[in-house]
Write an enzyme that holds these catalytic residues in place. Structure first.
Site, PDB file in Angstrom:
ATOM      1  N   HIS A   1      47.585 -25.237  61.879  1.00 53.96           N
ATOM      2  CA  HIS A   1      46.610 -24.057  62.232  1.00 53.96           C
ATOM      3  C   HIS A   1      47.033 -23.670  63.574  1.00 53.96           C
ATOM      4  CE1 HIS A   1      43.518 -24.713  59.173  1.00 53.96           C
ATOM      5  NE2 HIS A   1      43.851 -25.927  59.135  1.00 53.96           N
TER       6      HIS A   1
ATOM      7  N   HIS B   1      50.308 -29.086  57.294  1.00 49.91           N
ATOM      8  CA  HIS B   1      50.153 -27.649  57.444  1.00 49.91           C
ATOM      9  C   HIS B   1      49.803 -27.489  59.056  1.00 49.91           C
ATOM     10  CE1 HIS B   1      46.030 -29.087  56.985  1.00 49.91           C
ATOM     11  NE2 HIS B   1      45.593 -28.155  57.519  1.00 49.91           N
TER      12      HIS B   1
ATOM     13  N   TYR C   1      36.738 -25.164  64.891  1.00 48.77           N
ATOM     14  CA  TYR C   1      37.388 -25.608  63.303  1.00 48.77           C
ATOM     15  C   TYR C   1      38.689 -25.943  63.620  1.00 48.77           C
ATOM     16  CZ  TYR C   1      39.049 -24.883  58.899  1.00 48.77           C
ATOM     17  OH  TYR C   1      39.587 -24.973  57.518  1.00 48.77           O
TER      18      TYR C   1
ATOM     19  N   GLN D   1      39.462 -29.706  62.662  1.00 55.19           N
ATOM     20  CA  GLN D   1      39.478 -29.759  61.338  1.00 55.19           C
ATOM     21  C   GLN D   1      40.122 -31.047  60.791  1.00 55.19           C
ATOM     22  OE1 GLN D   1      42.533 -29.053  59.217  1.00 55.19           O
ATOM     23  NE2 GLN D   1      41.280 -28.617  57.395  1.00 55.19           N
TER      24      GLN D   1
END
Length: 140
Positions: free
Chosen positions: A63, A61, A126, A130
């Protein structure tokens, strides 16, 4: 220095935290593919007048913390960056098209988007850390 940016008649501060995945959430975003996706994202965000504040490409994924001018709708922005990166990656890495599960789609449908307000610094941290947090959780 103000957090606001300027257009000819507008002061703005529009930051978004966007998360999306490869099709079937396959863990494919590593090595050369990861570098190509990162390069594409920086290019296509810049072309739309946005600024990448933070970017974290993980195996399954992405971000993205991005600043987008208010004249650009977030749905068309995300559609453009996902569509253009998909085309670029599938053209550069032709072996991906040979797998029956990819077809002509690199990204899964949909995405998650959140507006960033006063907690921008917390969200920036974050996004940046992460992956480290996720690895610590997996090792427990």
């Amino acid at each position: 220095m103000s957090r606001f940016k300027k257009l000819s008649h507008t002061l703005w501060h529009c930051n978004y935290h966007i998360v999306w995945t490869p099709k079937y959430r396959y863990r494919i975003l590593e090595g050369e593919i990861k570098r190509e996706v990162e390069n594409c994202l920086h290019q296509f965000v810049d072309r739309q007048g946005g600024v990448v504040e933070e970017l974290n490409v993980q195996k399954d994924h992405i971000h993205l913390l991005v600043s987008v001018p208010p004249k650009v709708s977030i749905s068309s922005f995300v559609g453009t960056i996902k569509g253009r990166t998909s085309i670029r990656v599938l053209n550069k890495f032709k072996q991906l098209k040979k797998k029956p599960y990819w077809g002509n789609h690199f990204w899964a449908r949909g995405y998650c988007v959140d507006t960033v307000g006063l907690d921008e610094e917390m969200i920036r941290k974050y996004v940046k850390y992460q992956e480290e947090h996720e690895k610590r959780e997996e090792s427990k």
